[in-house]
Motif scaffolding. Structure first.
Motif, PDB file in Angstrom:
ATOM      1  N   ALA A  77       0.906  -1.196   0.117  1.00 22.89           N
ATOM      2  CA  ALA A  77      -0.040  -0.133  -0.072  1.00 22.89           C
ATOM      3  C   ALA A  77       0.737   1.330  -0.018  1.00 22.89           C
ATOM      4  CB  ALA A  77      -0.928   0.095   1.317  1.00 22.89           C
ATOM      5  N   LEU A  78       2.048   1.124   0.754  1.00 18.95           N
ATOM      6  CA  LEU A  78       2.908   2.238   0.709  1.00 18.95           C
ATOM      7  C   LEU A  78       3.401   2.711  -0.506  1.00 18.95           C
ATOM      8  CD1 LEU A  78       4.649   1.828   4.257  1.00 18.95           C
ATOM      9  CD2 LEU A  78       2.918   3.766   3.676  1.00 18.95           C
ATOM     10  N   ILE A  79       3.993   1.640  -1.145  1.00 15.24           N
ATOM     11  CA  ILE A  79       4.561   1.750  -2.417  1.00 15.24           C
ATOM     12  C   ILE A  79       3.760   2.296  -3.417  1.00 15.24           C
ATOM     13  CG2 ILE A  79       5.715   0.359  -4.472  1.00 15.24           C
ATOM     14  CD1 ILE A  79       6.923  -1.444  -2.114  1.00 15.24           C
ATOM     15  N   ALA A  80       2.498   1.609  -3.668  1.00 19.18           N
ATOM     16  CA  ALA A  80       1.380   1.806  -4.616  1.00 19.18           C
ATOM     17  C   ALA A  80       1.076   3.547  -4.345  1.00 19.18           C
ATOM     18  CB  ALA A  80       0.275   1.042  -4.515  1.00 19.18           C
ATOM     19  N   ASP A  81       0.404   3.791  -3.125  1.00 22.42           N
ATOM     20  CA  ASP A  81       0.080   5.026  -2.731  1.00 22.42           C
ATOM     21  C   ASP A  81       0.970   6.370  -2.709  1.00 22.42           C
ATOM     22  OD1 ASP A  81      -2.492   4.026  -2.768  1.00 22.42           O
ATOM     23  OD2 ASP A  81      -2.712   3.871  -0.719  1.00 22.42           O
ATOM     24  N   SER A  82       2.156   6.167  -2.278  1.00 24.29           N
ATOM     25  CA  SER A  82       3.399   7.014  -2.431  1.00 24.29           C
ATOM     26  C   SER A  82       4.174   7.137  -3.396  1.00 24.29           C
ATOM     27  CB  SER A  82       3.831   6.867  -0.841  1.00 24.29           C
ATOM     28  OG  SER A  82       3.112   6.741   0.005  1.00 24.29           O
ATOM     29  N   TRP A  83       4.446   6.121  -4.193  1.00 15.92           N
ATOM     30  CA  TRP A  83       5.502   5.961  -5.268  1.00 15.92           C
ATOM     31  C   TRP A  83       5.082   5.614  -6.498  1.00 15.92           C
ATOM     32  CZ3 TRP A  83       9.997   1.840  -5.256  1.00 15.92           C
ATOM     33  CH2 TRP A  83      10.769   2.272  -5.950  1.00 15.92           C
ATOM     34  N   LEU A  84       4.808   4.345  -6.813  1.00 20.92           N
ATOM     35  CA  LEU A  84       4.600   3.770  -7.970  1.00 20.92           C
ATOM     36  C   LEU A  84       3.300   3.796  -8.611  1.00 20.92           C
ATOM     37  CD1 LEU A  84       6.814   0.596  -7.738  1.00 20.92           C
ATOM     38  CD2 LEU A  84       7.449   2.536  -8.954  1.00 20.92           C
ATOM     39  N   GLY A  85       2.226   3.796  -7.904  1.00 21.16           N
ATOM     40  CA  GLY A  85       0.854   3.963  -8.154  1.00 21.16           C
ATOM     41  C   GLY A  85       0.308   2.394  -8.200  1.00 21.16           C
ATOM     42  N   LYS A  86      -0.851   1.985  -8.403  1.00 23.80           N
ATOM     43  CA  LYS A  86      -1.025   0.724  -8.043  1.00 23.80           C
ATOM     44  C   LYS A  86      -0.923  -0.055  -9.390  1.00 23.80           C
ATOM     45  CE  LYS A  86      -5.522   1.976  -5.580  1.00 23.80           C
ATOM     46  NZ  LYS A  86      -5.414   3.362  -6.140  1.00 23.80           N
ATOM     47  N   PHE A  87      -0.894   0.297 -10.527  1.00 30.49           N
ATOM     48  CA  PHE A  87      -0.572  -0.473 -11.856  1.00 30.49           C
ATOM     49  C   PHE A  87       0.907  -1.155 -11.791  1.00 30.49           C
ATOM     50  CE2 PHE A  87       1.165  -0.801 -16.016  1.00 30.49           C
ATOM     51  CZ  PHE A  87       0.369  -1.859 -16.591  1.00 30.49           C
ATOM     52  N   LYS A  88       1.576  -0.194 -11.674  1.00 31.52           N
ATOM     53  CA  LYS A  88       3.206  -0.393 -11.772  1.00 31.52           C
ATOM     54  C   LYS A  88       3.696  -1.217 -10.322  1.00 31.52           C
ATOM     55  CE  LYS A  88       4.720   3.549 -14.374  1.00 31.52           C
ATOM     56  NZ  LYS A  88       5.692   4.812 -14.188  1.00 31.52           N
ATOM     57  N   LYS A 226      -5.521   4.694 -14.723  1.00 32.11           N
ATOM     58  CA  LYS A 226      -4.444   4.624 -13.849  1.00 32.11           C
ATOM     59  C   LYS A 226      -4.412   5.965 -12.797  1.00 32.11           C
ATOM     60  CE  LYS A 226      -2.040   1.847 -17.320  1.00 32.11           C
ATOM     61  NZ  LYS A 226      -0.945   1.805 -18.386  1.00 32.11           N
ATOM     62  N   VAL A 227      -4.877   5.572 -11.678  1.00 29.88           N
ATOM     63  CA  VAL A 227      -4.988   6.950 -10.972  1.00 29.88           C
ATOM     64  C   VAL A 227      -3.153   6.802 -10.463  1.00 29.88           C
ATOM     65  CG1 VAL A 227      -5.646   7.416  -9.080  1.00 29.88           C
ATOM     66  CG2 VAL A 227      -7.019   6.363 -10.091  1.00 29.88           C
ATOM     67  N   GLN A 228      -2.776   8.101 -10.571  1.00 30.11           N
ATOM     68  CA  GLN A 228      -1.712   8.418  -9.992  1.00 30.11           C
ATOM     69  C   GLN A 228      -1.494   8.518  -8.477  1.00 30.11           C
ATOM     70  OE1 GLN A 228       1.042   8.661 -12.277  1.00 30.11           O
ATOM     71  NE2 GLN A 228      -0.714   7.971 -13.718  1.00 30.11           N
ATOM     72  N   PRO A 229      -0.088   8.231  -7.858  1.00 28.37           N
ATOM     73  CA  PRO A 229      -0.026   8.355  -6.416  1.00 28.37           C
ATOM     74  C   PRO A 229      -0.484   9.513  -5.884  1.00 28.37           C
ATOM     75  CG  PRO A 229       2.026   7.860  -7.594  1.00 28.37           C
ATOM     76  CD  PRO A 229       1.057   7.628  -8.640  1.00 28.37           C
ATOM     77  N   GLN A 230      -1.251   9.463  -4.909  1.00 30.03           N
ATOM     78  CA  GLN A 230      -1.538  10.810  -4.208  1.00 30.03           C
ATOM     79  C   GLN A 230      -1.066  11.077  -3.044  1.00 30.03           C
ATOM     80  OE1 GLN A 230      -3.813  13.187  -5.919  1.00 30.03           O
ATOM     81  NE2 GLN A 230      -3.098  11.992  -7.525  1.00 30.03           N
ATOM     82  N   GLY A 231      -0.222  10.006  -2.403  1.00 30.36           N
ATOM     83  CA  GLY A 231       0.176  10.156  -1.033  1.00 30.36           C
ATOM     84  C   GLY A 231      -0.555   9.322  -0.169  1.00 30.36           C
ATOM     85  N   ASN A 232      -0.122   8.604   0.734  1.00 34.75           N
ATOM     86  CA  ASN A 232      -0.712   7.801   1.580  1.00 34.75           C
ATOM     87  C   ASN A 232      -1.322   8.025   2.781  1.00 34.75           C
ATOM     88  OD1 ASN A 232      -0.968   4.980   3.358  1.00 34.75           O
ATOM     89  ND2 ASN A 232       0.041   4.186   1.533  1.00 34.75           N
ATOM     90  N   ILE A 233      -2.506   7.891   2.931  1.00 38.11           N
ATOM     91  CA  ILE A 233      -3.285   8.420   4.214  1.00 38.11           C
ATOM     92  C   ILE A 233      -2.757   7.818   5.513  1.00 38.11           C
ATOM     93  CG2 ILE A 233      -5.221   6.739   3.996  1.00 38.11           C
ATOM     94  CD1 ILE A 233      -5.450  10.369   5.045  1.00 38.11           C
TER      95      ILE A 233
END
Length: 709
Positions: A77-88, A226-233
């Motif tokens: 979750a940290l990687i997806a929301d803060s860095w790469l996004g879900k797809f990558k 593909k939603v770009q990472p917006q920062g992790n809540i």
């Protein structure tokens, strides 16, 4: 959400009102779950029978792996929301996942009987594979379902809801089918240096399915939104909590006024809305504290319960069930019971005017899981009654088989115990102290013969005796029993009671040439089957079919006659086969699945209803964390208890869950349900009033805007 934060596919075709992209995601999830559950189904048996670890160590490594699988979602979750996004993130970690499955398949190619094998290397490969799988499956877990939800437009709420139902169905379908198939693949025989259980195939097929999962997911790339990472809540929540704690201890003096809640100490840096949302999340997370104990019991289906099934009879008539296939009972019951509970049980409870709140359902689920382990303990007691007693250190066992046509009087020296063995009969294994079993004196009438026993090289022996024309003939064989045959297999050996040498083949196994009264070595055979036997005595060939073998037994087959079409074989049970049927595990699976339905499904719904709109992922991560902690509890309890009896360990886990269940019931009694939407609406209203107070013209501007609409 701003359009700039979303990358649209070049083409976004629809199929029956659904984005076509979601079908790639559903197929991806089916293949991934097939890969994970298929590998996991045979994992504990791989540890025990291939790597030759004992039950306790196999269970410990199994639960360590499962714990890792439920700890890594936080990382994903940290990687997806803060860095790469879900797809990558899904693509990257799926590659890691596929490599891990491939490494597991490679690590199981050779068998332990290969003297050239570097055991440490293959154990290292297995552990590396499991770590990569844990990173992969855990890392993509919080991303795939959310990524599927991202594919829908705001007006497609109905389709999005149905997508999650289809998505959940694909998870259960993958789990069910793989848990049926991979144990069948494992039960096949294959190998390079010797025949073995086919773990390379059992791990290789899940590896192939994971590769298919990756290819299918990438194939739909051009269609995805593909939603770009917006920062992790989660990061913001953790920072808010950390600042509140730090600020509270920094201002411990009495000159600072007390705050209504300790989180209010974060108000100097964070807005009131985030603080209120964090309070709601922590309120639910506090309730999560007792929940790991449920998962500590639930996940033992794949470890202790599977090992329990290896000591049971899997003959279901038309089919033979493998011990690891019993895990399919859970997903089958889930598919049946979820709609039954929702459509029948809950409405009936409501008609009875019983307020069956979500927290009460969770409490009942925990109680049922405890009852399931009580049932497992009662079953284990019955299994233990059927297990043979093997000699401990300083003890020895001996069995006498009389192949003659008259009574034999046998004396055990120096113990001086006597036993009479009838013609064509045998004794059971008789237990002695090693110092009290040095030799056996055999008497047929006035004739006698002595057979010396070497209790140093072996502590289990069989002696065949016969009053032949040339005098008493005897033969001694060391049996070397230490436990029941593994994996439900049988051990078979032959005794030649013919006056000439014989050559024996059973199935694909050759026992070689046996002299008169000689005993062959044991050879393993799969349970629940019959085998063709070929006995060559001089110029005569006898081809009888063996009796149907059970599971987990040891048999001595005495050849009494082989002439023309006449063959007389006598079967002696050296070790009783498994007599407790695997069907007796179904009640404990049923009770545990009932507990899962009212615990797991309700827990997810409760967490969703009590979470603020932008923090549902935080509680999802917290829920997955309870599964990880539950598996860690298994390691701690099983390691610290030192209980020698398995039924006692089951009772211990049940007692711990009952105690935790009482604690949770008290916590639930004092819990006050909240509506996050109302709280957030109230905060918005207060913020609005505050802004109007600061800028009186703002209210007039809003009224004017409304009148112009």
């Amino acid at each position: 959400m701003a359009f700039s934060s979303v990358t649209m596919g070049k083409n976004c075709p629809n199929c029956f009102g659904y984005p076509l992209s979601i079908f790639f995601i559903v197929i991806n999830e089916f293949c991934e779950r097939f890969s994970y559950y298929g590998m996991r189904a045979v994992l504990v048996l791989y540890f025990k029978y291939f790597l030759r670890w004992d039950d306790n160590f196999s269970t410990a490594i199994y639960h360590t792996f499962v714990a890792l699988c439920y700890l890594t979602p936080i990382l994903g979750a940290l990687i997806a929301d803060s860095w790469l996004g879900k797809f990558k993130t899904i693509v990257s970690l799926s590659i890691v996942y596929t490599i891990g499955q491939a490494v597991m398949a490679v690590s199981s190619i050779n068998d332990m009987t290969d003297q050239n094998r570097d055991v440490a290397l293959y154990i290292a490969l297995s552990m590396t594979g499991l770590i990569l799988i844990a990173l992969g499956t855990g890392g993509i877990k919080p991303c795939v379902s959310a990524f599927g939800g991202d594919q829908f437009e705001e007006h497609q709420e109905k389709q999005r809801s149905r997508f999650f139902s289809i998505f959940y169905l694909s998870i259960n379908a993958g789990s069910l089918i793989s848990t049926i198939i991979t144990p069948i693949l494992r039960a096949q025989e294959c190998g390079i240096h010797s025949r073995q259980q086919c773990y390379p195939l059992a791990f290789g097929v899940p590896a192939a399915l994971m590769a298919v999962s990756l290819v299918v997911f990438i194939a739909g790339s051009g269609m995805y939104k593909k939603v770009q990472p917006q920062g992790n809540i989660m990061v913001r929540v953790c920072k808010c909590i950390g600042f509140a704690i730090k600020n509270r201890f920094r201002h411990r003096s009495k000159e600072y006024p007390k705050r209504e809640h300790w989180l209010d100490w974060a108000s100097e840096k964070y807005d009131k809305r985030l603080i209120a949302q964090t309070k709601m999340v922590l309120k639910v997370l506090f309730l999560y504290i007792p929940l790991p104990m449920f998962w500590a019991l639930f996940d033992q289906q794949g470890s202790r319960w599977t090992l329990q099934a290896t000591t049971m009879d899997g003959d279901f008539g038309a089919m033979q069930i493998q011990p690891d296939q019993m895990q399919t009972v859970n997903p089958i019951l889930i598919i049946i019971m979820v709609p039954v509970v929702d459509a029948v049980i809950y409405p009936l409870i409501q008609k009875c005017k019983i307020n069956f709140t979500p927290l009460r359902r969770i409490t009942v689920g925990m109680f049922l899981a405890g009852l399931a382990f009580v049932a497992a303990a009662l079953l284990q007691v019955q299994i233990d009654k059927t297990l043979p007693v093997f000699p401990a250190a300083g003890q020895a066992q001996i069995k006498i088989i009389n192949l003659g046509d008259s009574n034999a009087n046998v004396t055990f020296l120096p113990n001086l115990q006597n036993v009479t063995v009838l013609p064509m009969e045998s004794t059971g294994y008789r237990m002695f102290e090693s110092s009290q079993l040095k030799s056996v004196m055999v008497n047929f009438g006035s004739e006698s013969r002595s057979e010396n026993i070497d209790s140093i090289s072996s502590n289990t022996h069989t002696v065949t005796i016969k009053n032949a024309a040339a005098g008493i003939v005897s033969s001694l064989r060391s049996d070397n029993f230490t436990s029941k045959p593994e994996e439900g297999k049988n051990l078979v050996r032959f005794v030649n009671n013919l006056p000439q040498t014989v050559n024996i083949t059973m199935g694909d196994t050759t026992f070689g040439i046996l002299e008169e009264t000689s005993i062959s070595n044991y050879s393993p055979f799969s349970g629940g089957r019959t085998y063709d036997i070929v006995i060559t005595a001089g110029s005569t060939n006898c081809k009888p079919t063996s009796e149907k073998l059970g599971y987990g037994g040891a048999y001595t087959i005495v050849i009494n006659e082989c002439s023309g079409d006449v063959t007389q074989l006598r079967y002696i049970e050296d070790i009783q086969p498994n007599t407790v049927h695997m069907a007796w595990q179904i009640p404990q699976y049923f009770i545990l699945t009932c507990g899962e339905v009212v615990f797991s499904v309700t827990g997810l719904e409760f967490s969703y209803s009590q979470a603020p709109s932008n923090m549902k992922s935080v509680l999802q991560a917290g829920w997955l964390l309870t599964v990880a902690v539950g598996n860690i509890i298994v390691l701690i309890v099983a390691g610290a208890s030192k209980l020698s009896e398995q039924w006692a360990e089951y009772v211990l886990f049940a007692a711990l869950l009952f105690a935790v269940c009482i604690i949770f019931a008290v916590m639930a009694y004092f819990y006050t349900y909240t509506d996050p939407n109302e709280v957030e609406a109230q905060l918005d209203e207060e913020e609005k009033k505050k802004q109007i107070k600061q800028d009186p013209d703002l209210h007039g501007k809003e009224s004017e805007a409304v009148s112009q609409m």
